[in-house]
Design an enzyme around this catalytic site. Sequence first.
Site, PDB file in Angstrom:
ATOM      1  N   HIS A  81      27.156  -1.925  40.195  1.00 26.50           N
ATOM      2  CA  HIS A  81      28.419  -2.324  39.031  1.00 26.50           C
ATOM      3  C   HIS A  81      29.499  -1.330  39.415  1.00 26.50           C
ATOM      4  CE1 HIS A  81      24.754  -3.000  36.217  1.00 26.50           C
ATOM      5  NE2 HIS A  81      24.957  -4.038  37.112  1.00 26.50           N
ATOM      6  N   ASP A 241      27.141  -8.759  39.329  1.00 28.10           N
ATOM      7  CA  ASP A 241      26.226  -8.163  40.435  1.00 28.10           C
ATOM      8  C   ASP A 241      26.537  -8.657  41.821  1.00 28.10           C
ATOM      9  OD1 ASP A 241      24.782  -6.609  38.644  1.00 28.10           O
ATOM     10  OD2 ASP A 241      23.227  -8.089  38.551  1.00 28.10           O
ATOM     11  N   HIS A 264      19.858  -9.501  43.387  1.00 21.41           N
ATOM     12  CA  HIS A 264      20.026  -8.385  44.435  1.00 21.41           C
ATOM     13  C   HIS A 264      19.502  -8.489  45.711  1.00 21.41           C
ATOM     14  CE1 HIS A 264      22.093  -6.253  41.479  1.00 21.41           C
ATOM     15  NE2 HIS A 264      21.060  -6.060  40.566  1.00 21.41           N
TER      16      HIS A 264
HETATM   17 ZN   LIG Z   1      23.746  -5.738  37.040  1.00 18.82          ZN
END
Ligand SMILES: [Zn+2]
Length: 307
Positions: A81, A241, A264
């Site tokens: 972030h 993200d 991710h």
């Molecule tokens: Zn996040």
Amino acid sequence: MQKLYQNTINGTVIFEGIGLHSGKISKVKLIPNEVDKGIVFKRTDINSDNNIIANYKNVSSTKLCTVLENSSGTKVSTVEHLLAAFYIVGVDNVIVEIDNEEVPIMDGSSKDFVSILEKVGLRKLDKKRKFLKIVEKIDLEDDGKQISIEPSDNFEVNFQLNYSNNIIGKQKNSVNFSEDNLDDIISSRTFCLFKDIEMIKKNGLAKGGSLSNAIVVDNDKVVNEDGLRNDKEFVNHKILDLAGDFLLSGYRILGKVSCYQGGHNLSNTFLKKLLKSKSAFVEKELDNIVLTKKTDLRQSVKIAVNA
Ligand SMILES: [Zn+2]
């Protein structure tokens, strides 16, 4: 509009907060950095080998957050972030001193980071940015999740979720990072399902998690009293993200990303594939002409026709 030159911040700034997964309070000091130095985390609670370069090659875990680790095993976690805020505000070179293992979660979004960076301001450096311009489509599929990138003059992200509950469901959004208003992206918070919390805590994660830094979804309901900040907060957070994770490429990317159910791990695996695919991109500096907005082009065509 993309910034053509590299930037750092215009002064030193300090903030602190709790880590989402560690539950530990950490103090962060952002310090201006020189051209071509990139984003470097520095663990001040460790005496040697404490620099960790923000690069996709240093990602050591992607379990619920992005963890960076140097060759000596020094780590910093939940960097995404803050990186997304660097992406959006336009910071290329900065030292991030941190006295603990995890970047503070703040309110679960990038809102506080963006306002901290906007307050301190940017300092333009004397060297142009290198962009990674996509010239060939690359895609990746992993366990039902998909991601691809194709040529574009801007960084665009098209994201779709697929959850079985009705509140997240098949939420999707498309964002052009050079042209669109990013306020909803910046303020969208991280989220989790109520039914997953016990398992997450059993794995030693989310020790600092609370309703003040995450959206919790219980079946078809948002548990947080004040509800959502915007209609597409879930997918908007995933786009946030992705921007943070993609800055780990070491470049601003000019390309259109389409992502289905990613996260991710998929972003990191994809960056590795993309940067190995040498025919898929060119590294280049930009001039103003390349950056003419599509709308301006349309306008000039119209004027030409009218004339
Ligand atoms: Zn996040």
